[in-house]
Structure formats: C-alpha cells, structure tokens
Design a protein around this motif. Structure first.
Motif, PDB file in Angstrom:
ATOM      1  N   ILE A   1       0.624   4.253  -2.666  1.00 23.48           N
ATOM      2  CA  ILE A   1       0.466   5.661  -2.285  1.00 23.48           C
ATOM      3  C   ILE A   1       1.594   6.506  -2.863  1.00 23.48           C
ATOM      4  O   ILE A   1       1.369   7.617  -3.379  1.00 23.48           O
ATOM      5  CB  ILE A   1       0.422   5.794  -0.752  1.00 23.48           C
ATOM      6  CG1 ILE A   1      -0.863   5.149  -0.209  1.00 23.48           C
ATOM      7  CG2 ILE A   1       0.511   7.254  -0.326  1.00 23.48           C
ATOM      8  CD1 ILE A   1      -0.909   5.066   1.302  1.00 23.48           C
TER       9      ILE A   1
ATOM     10  N   LYS B   1       0.827  -1.210   0.000  1.00 26.16           N
ATOM     11  CA  LYS B   1       0.000   0.000   0.000  1.00 26.16           C
ATOM     12  C   LYS B   1       0.857   1.254   0.000  1.00 26.16           C
ATOM     13  O   LYS B   1       0.515   2.266  -0.640  1.00 26.16           O
ATOM     14  CB  LYS B   1      -0.928  -0.017   1.209  1.00 26.16           C
ATOM     15  CG  LYS B   1      -2.035  -1.059   1.096  1.00 26.16           C
ATOM     16  CD  LYS B   1      -3.007  -0.977   2.262  1.00 26.16           C
ATOM     17  CE  LYS B   1      -4.157  -1.963   2.079  1.00 26.16           C
ATOM     18  NZ  LYS B   1      -5.123  -1.888   3.193  1.00 26.16           N
TER      19      LYS B   1
ATOM     20  N   ASN C   1       1.184   9.630  -5.406  1.00 30.58           N
ATOM     21  CA  ASN C   1       1.732  10.952  -5.099  1.00 30.58           C
ATOM     22  C   ASN C   1       2.629  11.452  -6.225  1.00 30.58           C
ATOM     23  O   ASN C   1       2.614  12.642  -6.581  1.00 30.58           O
ATOM     24  CB  ASN C   1       2.514  10.914  -3.789  1.00 30.58           C
ATOM     25  CG  ASN C   1       1.602  10.767  -2.581  1.00 30.58           C
ATOM     26  OD1 ASN C   1       0.408  11.091  -2.656  1.00 30.58           O
ATOM     27  ND2 ASN C   1       2.152  10.294  -1.468  1.00 30.58           N
TER      28      ASN C   1
END
Length: 212
Positions: free
Chosen positions: A200, A196, A204
């Motif tokens: 992420i 995860k 980003n």
C-alpha cells in the motif's frame, strides 16, 4: 556392606550416582543386595530435559551381574519422570520389584521380600515393631498376608500416580501444541499485514509521483 556414596555430573549434563547419601529406595535396595553378597551398588544415570514445554527426566540404572551366581542376570531399569529425585526413587522401587520377582525363593526370608519398607523414622511404626512379638503367634499368616497386600497396594498406587501424571502431561502438551500453533499463525498474519502495508505504501508513493 557399606559402599561410599558418589555424585557427579558428566560433560553432557547427566547425573551419575549410587544414591547412598540419603535414605530411600536406592539405599534399601543396596542393603538387601548386600545380603546376597553383591559387591557393587547399582549406579543411576539421570538426565533432565524439556519436551514440548514440559520438564521431563529420564533415569537408567542397572544391578550388575552377580559375582558368583551366574544364573542371576543383570537387571536394567529405564524410567521416565518429571524430577530427578522422584524418578531415581521410582527406578529403585522398580528394580526391587523385578529382583523379588526373579528370585522369590531367595528373598522370602529377608525384609526385601516384603517391600516396600515403611519410613523408619515414623515413631508409631517403631513402637509397633518393638512390640511385634504378639503378631507372630496364631495370627502370623494373617499378619504377613496383610503386610504383603499393603505393600503391593502401595506399589500399584505409585504406578497409578505415574500414569496420572502422564495423562496430565499429555493434556499440558496438547495445550502447548495448540498455543504454539496459534502463536505461529499470529506471526504469519503479522508478516502478511506488514507485506500488505508495504504494498500500500508503495502504491501511495506511485500515485503521488503521478500527481506531481
């Protein structure tokens, strides 16, 4: 009959020995078998291993076919324990028990018929044995019955100890399995968190590129 002791390890880690190099049940067993003209001392095959995080040991031994009594069949014993020394002793004691059960008439007139033996280094026991004549008078039957009862109790006591150790091992293995499952779950969760985090980080980075 005196037989040379032998101890060696084979290439797969098994210990092979006749255990005649220390005073114990194997020596007592061989001394008694010699009285019946057995020519080869029992050989013990022992191996140590780990099972579910617990150190275990397995010992196999055999009393060979009697050289001229064809009705005296070989006796095989297979015992699982926790240490080689203890498990070898247990195997020899079990062999004595089986031998006496199979040949009750033959052993009746010999010390093996009243197994297991008391520690011969005990000074109190030596004193009593040196002055045991009074026990062979009117109370001979009572004395013999008492000795036999004591020996049987000792044998059953060892069986109980083995069962108790087995129960304790079962509990320890249960805790080990539970802890192992928890560790596996933690590793899986850590892998999921890492995955995860990577997702992420990728998102980003995509957002930063769009803002540029």
């Amino acid at each position: 009959m005196v037989a040379p002791s032998n101890v060696f390890w084979d290439h797969v880690g098994h210990l092979h020995t006749n255990v005649l190099h220390w005073e114990g049940f194997p020596n007592l067993l061989w001394d008694s078998l010699s009285l019946f003209f057995c020519t080869e001392p029992p050989q013990y095959d022992g191996v140590e291993y780990r099972k579910e995080g617990v150190s275990r040991c397995r010992v196999k031994m055999m009393i060979l076919q009697h050289p001229f009594r064809s009705q005296w069949h070989p006796i095989e014993v297979d015992v699982v324990g926790y240490r080689l020394v203890d498990t070898i002793e247990t195997a020899a004691l079990e062999a004595i028990h089986i031998f006496c059960n199979q040949h009750p008439m033959e052993v009746a007139g010999h010390p093996i018929g009243l197994f297991p033996a008391i520690d011969s280094s005990n000074p109190e026991w030596n004193f009593r044995i040196a002055h045991y004549g009074h026990m062979l008078g009117d109370s001979a039957e009572e004395t013999i019955r008492g000795v036999i009862r004591f020996m049987n109790v000792q044998h059953h006591y060892q069986i109980l100890l083995r069962r108790e150790m087995g129960q304790l091992t079962g509990v320890a293995q249960g805790h080990y399995r539970k802890a192992d499952r928890q560790v596996t779950r933690i590793v899986e969760l850590q892998a999921l968190v890492t995955e995860k985090d990577e997702i992420i980080a990728a998102r980003n980075e995509t957002i930063l590129h769009r803002e540029d």
